[in-house]
Design an enzyme around this catalytic site. Structure first.
Site, PDB file in Angstrom:
ATOM      1  N   HIS A  60       0.840  -1.208   0.000  1.00  0.00           N
ATOM      2  CA  HIS A  60       0.000   0.000   0.000  1.00  0.00           C
ATOM      3  C   HIS A  60       0.877   1.262   0.000  1.00  0.00           C
ATOM      4  O   HIS A  60       0.707   2.149  -0.851  1.00  0.00           O
ATOM      5  CB  HIS A  60      -0.911  -0.033   1.244  1.00  0.00           C
ATOM      6  N   GLU A  61       1.812   1.320   0.924  1.00  0.00           N
ATOM      7  CA  GLU A  61       2.665   2.510   0.998  1.00  0.00           C
ATOM      8  C   GLU A  61       3.575   2.614  -0.231  1.00  0.00           C
ATOM      9  O   GLU A  61       3.934   3.718  -0.657  1.00  0.00           O
ATOM     10  CB  GLU A  61       3.489   2.514   2.287  1.00  0.00           C
ATOM     11  N   HIS A  87       1.726   4.655  -2.774  1.00  0.00           N
ATOM     12  CA  HIS A  87       1.886   6.097  -2.527  1.00  0.00           C
ATOM     13  C   HIS A  87       3.278   6.562  -2.953  1.00  0.00           C
ATOM     14  O   HIS A  87       3.443   7.608  -3.582  1.00  0.00           O
ATOM     15  CB  HIS A  87       1.699   6.405  -1.034  1.00  0.00           C
ATOM     16  N   GLU A  92      -4.698   7.843  -2.951  1.00  0.00           N
ATOM     17  CA  GLU A  92      -5.224   6.581  -2.422  1.00  0.00           C
ATOM     18  C   GLU A  92      -5.526   5.607  -3.569  1.00  0.00           C
ATOM     19  O   GLU A  92      -5.447   4.390  -3.383  1.00  0.00           O
ATOM     20  CB  GLU A  92      -6.473   6.864  -1.585  1.00  0.00           C
TER      21      GLU A  92
END
Lengths: 489, 489
Positions: free
Chosen positions: B254-255, B258, B284
């Site tokens: 997830h990170e 980003h 997101e």
């Protein structure tokens, strides 16, 4: 608010921003991704520009004119702000920018010249650095140029005074090194493998033994060990050489000395003009006394030897006595940062004499290498074999840090004085060190020196702690006694 | 220099200083000694004060009046600067300070109330936060209060538009969860131990598989995983739960989403108004498509299963098919951050409806808990058993982050659109994922979306990449197909 309060409120924000710059420096040397250099340079430049604007803010002059101190600490704070303001505003913006650009470029040129053993590639840049530093010194003072620069690192000191002291030290040091190198005793070097993780574990134990407060600090790896920060956030770094354990261990203890000083300063001084160590020399006295007078003492190395055998098993050293000699092995070498306690000051004196001649104008950059090599052979009895072992070895001059070198030896002199006073005042010190704690020593240093931060001028800071004016005698006595005993000379 | 150039030079320094603030935030959450909190707060306050002075500098208005854009990118840059300047200057200094103090205090009060299951201790503070945020919203816009706040996170979006979309999504999601939870298939949970070091090694492999550039980033541990920075220095964090491997692994992916977005933005945009992601929702969308549509795909989990068996040995999962179901296990739970893909949006919609009612004035803080619990039971079929499982679970409201929650679900909607467009455009995607690389996908996302930074408004950014206006259809189709297949419903 009174003018004093307004000034201190402004100053406090400046100190906080300056703490951020220091934190970014730590980040850069420890954890920053290698691809981030350009962006970080731009971030640092933006922050430096904010800091410069604050440090030269004309309101400071107005506040200083109106502020009234009601205590000696307040008076000292005003003096320190005035001193910093005057120095910063006397350098014209054009010159400050030119110098900043030049030294940033010069470090790369120096590093390449050193890697290629090509002094000629660095000399024109060094000439330019010397020229601009002389120009800056002339802006700072109508008196001696070198003293004007020295003031940045050891306020109140003069090169005549330091030079006279070094001249008294040099013959005794040269004589001692000749006796030691002529001794029959041969101290071996360690030849074994020391795993990084175990070295770092031991380094943490050593930092704890010297009173490092881990709730307000941390230990990381860096190419060149350093200590960074003040008050609640004082971080140390070390490096590991797997072939020998002393680089990591004594770098850590050295930086622990710097760190404990910053951690011990009165919390009320935090972010005020009094909230940092008194000078580079006084700072170095703390790192050196932790590293040498305490860390390389017979008592502490006895304890350390047991811990090392626990950690590494048999590493080829017979007993604590031999270990003590190995830790304190005297060996002439080209490189200052690798020098033993005895040779170290000779390295510094060489640089000090050359750099004051450069700034004073009696030595040309073109003649520097020859002057270095002649002096090295005279003091160390060895010919310099290549420039990276000679005048290209240190980064300092490329950074324009003229006046910095003598503070290393001053730190040793101060450490000698503090050691004498502390040993007279603290009974049971060796017993504690032999048990693996420096607490009686660090308590004494905290109480008598560290907690005061910049409350007093550097020499007064040492004198107040010792009860006598700093002088070279105690250091030389200590070195002669210690190395005389180890080498039986 | 033209007015445009002067403005951009000024802006660039502000961006650089703002990057420093972000770096300090990273430091605080990962490496800062715990005793340094007070000093760091003072440092951050000093830097925020510098940043606020720059963001409200009246010269900006003058430059904006005189600056002329010669390209669409320049025009967009001016728009973004004008928007930020107007928003910052519209909030009176008194209100900004009051809000900053309140939310800083409120987070501690919230944390204690949550720990003690004592909502009453938090309600008066939350009332005050809502009151001040309404006041701030009224300063920002003469129109709808909630939209005024939403503008900070998803510029250009309105709560009516989002609310209408969520209202279309909710029945299909509720119906899907009922079908899935009524299915015969029971997906087990993993019960084994997964050593931290191995989890972190695997997390690094996963980040690399998704194209994270380690020369411009690093991975560390943090209590709440986050991504920080832009351009050349984009750092990610993760956390490790030793009882199960997915927290670490999917937080990291997830990170990484980003981070890859920030790393991919055109270098020419670095430190300009275009140099960051377009909005929270678009950001997101990248973290979610990396984590879910790619990271939890049948193809990638097949590869991952093999890597995990290599790393951990037999951990009690029969085969890749069962592993895929476990990674995508649907289970109703109280906590948003632990929710599966299907339930996650329902959590967000609940918060969105409640917070726009709070800001709009139709719901009182005193009635919030009751409203939360009623809505939760309606959507999730379970009664909230304690406040920490209910309206006290998220930190956002205590921080005054009203308008932030909907961007989580918007990100999912955008990810659904991008996934549809990408799968149509990129052949061989599943084959690559099954081979352990997301490169064809990340190349497509970089080329079509990430590199543009803030060049376009958020919804336009998605539309330009997809070739159609963002809507909820693709996400719902994807969820129904995926979970229908796994659960055979």
């Amino acid at each position: 608010m009174t003018a004093f309060q307004e000034l201190m409120t402004f100053q406090r924000e400046t100190e906080a921003l300056s703490g951020i710059a220091e934190r970014l420096g730590w980040d850069q040397e420890t954890v920053m991704p290698r691809g981030a250099a350009d962006q970080r340079a731009e971030e640092m430049a933006a922050l430096e520009s904010v800091l410069h604007a604050r440090r030269t803010d004309p309101r400071i002059e107005d506040w200083l004119a109106r502020a009234e101190a009601t205590t000696p600490a307040e008076a000292r704070s005003l003096d320190l702000v005035a001193r910093s303001y005057n120095r910063t505003t006397r350098i014209p913006a054009r010159l400050a920018t030119e110098l900043a650009r030049l030294v940033s470029r010069a470090q790369g040129i120096w590093a390449e010249a050193r890697a290629n053993e090509a002094p000629a590639a660095f000399l024109p840049t060094l000439e330019e650095v010397v020229r601009l530093k002389r120009e800056a010194a002339a802006c700072l003072s109508e008196g001696d140029l070198y003293d004007a620069l020295l003031e940045d690192y050891e306020p109140g000191a003069t090169h005549r005074q330091i030079g006279a002291m070094f001249d008294r030290m040099r013959p005794r040091l040269v004589a001692l090194r000749e006796k030691v190198l002529g001794a029959e005793r041969r101290v071996p070097v360690i030849a074994a493998g020391f795993p990084e993780a175990t070295q770092l574990r031991l380094a943490r134990i050593a930092a704890s033994a010297f009173g490092y407060d881990w709730t307000r600090g941390r230990l990381d790896l860096a190419v060149h060990p350093f200590c960074s920060g003040s008050g609640q956030d004082v971080r140390i770094t070390t490096r590991v050489v797997e072939a020998e354990p002393f680089n990591c261990l004594y770098s850590t203890i050295h930086e622990t000395g710097h760190a404990c000083y910053e951690q011990a300063i009165e919390p009320a001084y935090l972010l005020t003009p009094l909230g940092r160590g008194a000078s580079m020399g006084v700072h170095e006295s703390q790192s050196r006394i932790y590293e040498n007078q305490l860390g390389r003492s017979r008592a502490f190395t006895g304890w350390l030897f047991t811990r090392m055998v626990d950690a590494f098993g048999d590493f080829g050293v017979r007993d604590a006595e031999e270990f003590y000699a190995i830790v304190n092995r005297v060996s002439p070498g080209f490189i200052r940062t690798e020098a033993d306690e005895l040779h170290y000051n000779l390295h510094v004196m060489l640089r000090f004499d050359l750099e004051r001649a450069l700034i004073g104008g009696s030595l040309e950059v073109a003649d520097l290498e020859e002057a270095w090599n002649a002096r090295f052979e005279a003091d160390f009895g060895v010919k310099v074999d290549k420039p990276s072992h000679g005048f290209l070895q240190d980064v300092h001059w490329s950074c324009g840090l003229f006046g910095y070198f003598p503070t290393y030896a001053l730190g040793n002199v101060y450490a000698g004085c503090l050691n004498q006073a502390m040993r007279a005042a603290v009974p049971g010190l060796d017993a504690a060190l032999a048990g693996g704690t420096a607490k009686p020593a660090t308590d004494w240093l905290r109480e008598n020196l560290q907690r005061h931060g910049s409350l007093r001028a550097p020499a007064e800071t040492i004198a107040a702690a010792c009860g006598f004016a700093p002088n070279e005698g105690p250091l030389l006595d200590y070195l002669e006694a210690k190395f005389g005993a180890i080498y039986g000379v």
